[in-house]
Design a protein around this motif. Sequence first.
Motif, PDB file in Angstrom:
ATOM      1  N   GLY A  85       0.813  -1.211   0.000  1.00  0.00           N
ATOM      2  CA  GLY A  85       0.000   0.000   0.000  1.00  0.00           C
ATOM      3  C   GLY A  85       0.845   1.259   0.000  1.00  0.00           C
ATOM      4  O   GLY A  85       0.558   2.216  -0.735  1.00  0.00           O
ATOM      5  N   LEU A  89       0.821   3.808  -3.116  1.00  0.00           N
ATOM      6  CA  LEU A  89       0.414   5.199  -2.883  1.00  0.00           C
ATOM      7  C   LEU A  89       1.528   6.164  -3.279  1.00  0.00           C
ATOM      8  O   LEU A  89       1.267   7.224  -3.878  1.00  0.00           O
ATOM      9  CB  LEU A  89       0.037   5.391  -1.418  1.00  0.00           C
ATOM     10  CG  LEU A  89      -0.499   6.765  -1.024  1.00  0.00           C
ATOM     11  CD1 LEU A  89      -1.775   7.096  -1.795  1.00  0.00           C
ATOM     12  CD2 LEU A  89      -0.755   6.825   0.480  1.00  0.00           C
ATOM     13  N   ALA A  92       1.621   6.357  -7.105  1.00  0.00           N
ATOM     14  CA  ALA A  92       0.497   7.094  -7.678  1.00  0.00           C
ATOM     15  C   ALA A  92       0.603   8.587  -7.416  1.00  0.00           C
ATOM     16  O   ALA A  92       0.298   9.402  -8.294  1.00  0.00           O
ATOM     17  CB  ALA A  92      -0.820   6.550  -7.121  1.00  0.00           C
ATOM     18  N   MET A  93       1.042   8.979  -6.225  1.00  0.00           N
ATOM     19  CA  MET A  93       1.091  10.390  -5.880  1.00  0.00           C
ATOM     20  C   MET A  93       2.322  11.078  -6.456  1.00  0.00           C
ATOM     21  O   MET A  93       2.269  12.257  -6.820  1.00  0.00           O
ATOM     22  CB  MET A  93       1.070  10.560  -4.362  1.00  0.00           C
ATOM     23  CG  MET A  93      -0.197  10.053  -3.690  1.00  0.00           C
ATOM     24  SD  MET A  93      -1.708  10.829  -4.314  1.00  0.00           S
ATOM     25  CE  MET A  93      -1.435  12.541  -3.856  1.00  0.00           C
ATOM     26  N   ALA A 148      -3.040  -1.639  -5.964  1.00  0.00           N
ATOM     27  CA  ALA A 148      -3.336  -0.433  -5.172  1.00  0.00           C
ATOM     28  C   ALA A 148      -2.980   0.821  -5.961  1.00  0.00           C
ATOM     29  O   ALA A 148      -3.713   1.822  -5.912  1.00  0.00           O
ATOM     30  CB  ALA A 148      -2.561  -0.478  -3.858  1.00  0.00           C
ATOM     31  N   ARG A 149      -1.887   0.795  -6.681  1.00  0.00           N
ATOM     32  CA  ARG A 149      -1.499   1.955  -7.496  1.00  0.00           C
ATOM     33  C   ARG A 149      -2.578   2.282  -8.513  1.00  0.00           C
ATOM     34  O   ARG A 149      -2.909   3.464  -8.737  1.00  0.00           O
ATOM     35  CB  ARG A 149      -0.175   1.667  -8.190  1.00  0.00           C
ATOM     36  CG  ARG A 149       0.220   2.717  -9.239  1.00  0.00           C
ATOM     37  CD  ARG A 149       1.491   2.305  -9.960  1.00  0.00           C
ATOM     38  NE  ARG A 149       1.745   3.201 -11.090  1.00  0.00           N
ATOM     39  CZ  ARG A 149       1.272   2.998 -12.308  1.00  0.00           C
ATOM     40  NH1 ARG A 149       0.468   1.941 -12.551  1.00  0.00           N
ATOM     41  NH2 ARG A 149       1.558   3.840 -13.290  1.00  0.00           N
ATOM     42  N   PHE A 152      -5.453   3.963  -6.673  1.00  0.00           N
ATOM     43  CA  PHE A 152      -5.085   5.317  -6.262  1.00  0.00           C
ATOM     44  C   PHE A 152      -5.056   6.274  -7.456  1.00  0.00           C
ATOM     45  O   PHE A 152      -5.452   7.438  -7.337  1.00  0.00           O
ATOM     46  CB  PHE A 152      -3.727   5.306  -5.569  1.00  0.00           C
ATOM     47  CG  PHE A 152      -3.728   4.586  -4.251  1.00  0.00           C
ATOM     48  CD1 PHE A 152      -4.802   4.680  -3.383  1.00  0.00           C
ATOM     49  CD2 PHE A 152      -2.641   3.803  -3.869  1.00  0.00           C
ATOM     50  CE1 PHE A 152      -4.808   4.022  -2.162  1.00  0.00           C
ATOM     51  CE2 PHE A 152      -2.636   3.137  -2.655  1.00  0.00           C
ATOM     52  CZ  PHE A 152      -3.717   3.244  -1.807  1.00  0.00           C
ATOM     53  N   LYS A 156      -7.086   9.670  -7.912  1.00  0.00           N
ATOM     54  CA  LYS A 156      -6.294  10.885  -8.092  1.00  0.00           C
ATOM     55  C   LYS A 156      -6.764  11.702  -9.291  1.00  0.00           C
ATOM     56  O   LYS A 156      -6.627  12.935  -9.312  1.00  0.00           O
ATOM     57  CB  LYS A 156      -4.825  10.507  -8.258  1.00  0.00           C
ATOM     58  CG  LYS A 156      -3.885  11.704  -8.363  1.00  0.00           C
ATOM     59  CD  LYS A 156      -2.464  11.250  -8.618  1.00  0.00           C
ATOM     60  CE  LYS A 156      -1.536  12.440  -8.846  1.00  0.00           C
ATOM     61  NZ  LYS A 156      -0.160  12.016  -9.168  1.00  0.00           N
ATOM     62  N   ALA A 175      -3.160  12.828  -0.035  1.00  0.00           N
ATOM     63  CA  ALA A 175      -3.132  11.362  -0.055  1.00  0.00           C
ATOM     64  C   ALA A 175      -3.859  10.768   1.142  1.00  0.00           C
ATOM     65  O   ALA A 175      -4.631   9.812   1.010  1.00  0.00           O
ATOM     66  CB  ALA A 175      -1.683  10.879  -0.099  1.00  0.00           C
ATOM     67  N   VAL A 179      -7.321  10.711  -1.001  1.00  0.00           N
ATOM     68  CA  VAL A 179      -7.088   9.545  -1.863  1.00  0.00           C
ATOM     69  C   VAL A 179      -7.359   8.244  -1.122  1.00  0.00           C
ATOM     70  O   VAL A 179      -8.082   7.370  -1.614  1.00  0.00           O
ATOM     71  CB  VAL A 179      -5.654   9.574  -2.420  1.00  0.00           C
ATOM     72  CG1 VAL A 179      -5.370   8.301  -3.226  1.00  0.00           C
ATOM     73  CG2 VAL A 179      -5.446  10.800  -3.305  1.00  0.00           C
ATOM     74  N   LEU A 180      -6.796   8.095   0.065  1.00  0.00           N
ATOM     75  CA  LEU A 180      -6.998   6.857   0.819  1.00  0.00           C
ATOM     76  C   LEU A 180      -8.463   6.607   1.175  1.00  0.00           C
ATOM     77  O   LEU A 180      -8.978   5.499   0.929  1.00  0.00           O
ATOM     78  CB  LEU A 180      -6.138   6.862   2.077  1.00  0.00           C
ATOM     79  CG  LEU A 180      -4.673   6.459   1.909  1.00  0.00           C
ATOM     80  CD1 LEU A 180      -3.930   6.609   3.221  1.00  0.00           C
ATOM     81  CD2 LEU A 180      -4.577   5.028   1.404  1.00  0.00           C
ATOM     82  N   SER A 183     -10.491   5.480  -1.776  1.00  0.00           N
ATOM     83  CA  SER A 183     -10.039   4.221  -2.377  1.00  0.00           C
ATOM     84  C   SER A 183     -10.450   3.010  -1.552  1.00  0.00           C
ATOM     85  O   SER A 183     -10.258   1.875  -1.991  1.00  0.00           O
ATOM     86  CB  SER A 183      -8.508   4.232  -2.518  1.00  0.00           C
ATOM     87  OG  SER A 183      -8.056   5.330  -3.265  1.00  0.00           O
TER      88      SER A 183
END
Length: 272
Positions: A85, A89, A92-93, A148-149, A152, A156, A175, A179-180, A183
């Motif tokens: 995770g 994350l 993705a961020m 997970a990516r 996210f 995003k 995030a 985002v979390l 998701s």
Amino acid sequence: MRRRVPIALPGVWLSLVVALSLFAPILAGHNPLQPVADPLSPPSAGAPLGTDSLGRDLWSRMLFGGRLSLGASVLAVSLTILAGGVAGLAAAMAGGWADRAIVWIANSALAIPGLLLAMLLVAAIGPGFPAVVLAVGVGGAPGFARLARSVFLQVKQGGFIAATAALGADPLWIAIRHVLPNSRPQLVSIMATHYAWALMGTITLTFLGLGGDPSVPEWGAMLNAGRVDLIGAPWAALWPALAISLTVLSVHAIADAIGRSSATARRSELET
């Protein structure tokens, strides 16, 4: 879930298994490490599921084995979720070269089958349940990071994320606060699926004798011990095999139901 019988039944089974495992010291009736009858005795009043090759009560060993199998897999999947995770994350961020680097590392790790990677880690660390938990957790992290990516990244791309960033919000704050939480529905389904994988990975490694002390009750080790007497005393392998199969199938069924529910909710939100 109560309205859908195919989902309610797995839920009932998992609840029963967890409850029996938690209250194993009360419900067992016998010490799982001590003989109580003749070896390979069939099911009887004193031993409802029979005994194993050393005369130990299979009912007691099944209950305590469930505690170890389920508990070890929970620890393993927690490690998978934490490591995968955070990596997903971050990819993705961050975007750019950091995203490409993390994806490349995950893809390289996925080139090695997860179970083989776990076996290599146990071989390097040494047999035992801490090594099994670590190996299964690390082995599942690359796959979870990739999934997970993707989740996210979908969140995003939402307009509210762009609006929050335009107001000058810190990426870490975005995030954690946006985002979390958004998701979570999709991630819960992925977590449940990875728990099934962690359970099978843990049981497979203990079945192969990598769990350390074989006398410790655990479903994989019990299945390995029972297969030797499969013809003359099939109950020694039948009960752990049924417990493993039904538990893994139940987790997959619930994960699929959660995934369908989250997908339906997501479509409704988009339509709105």
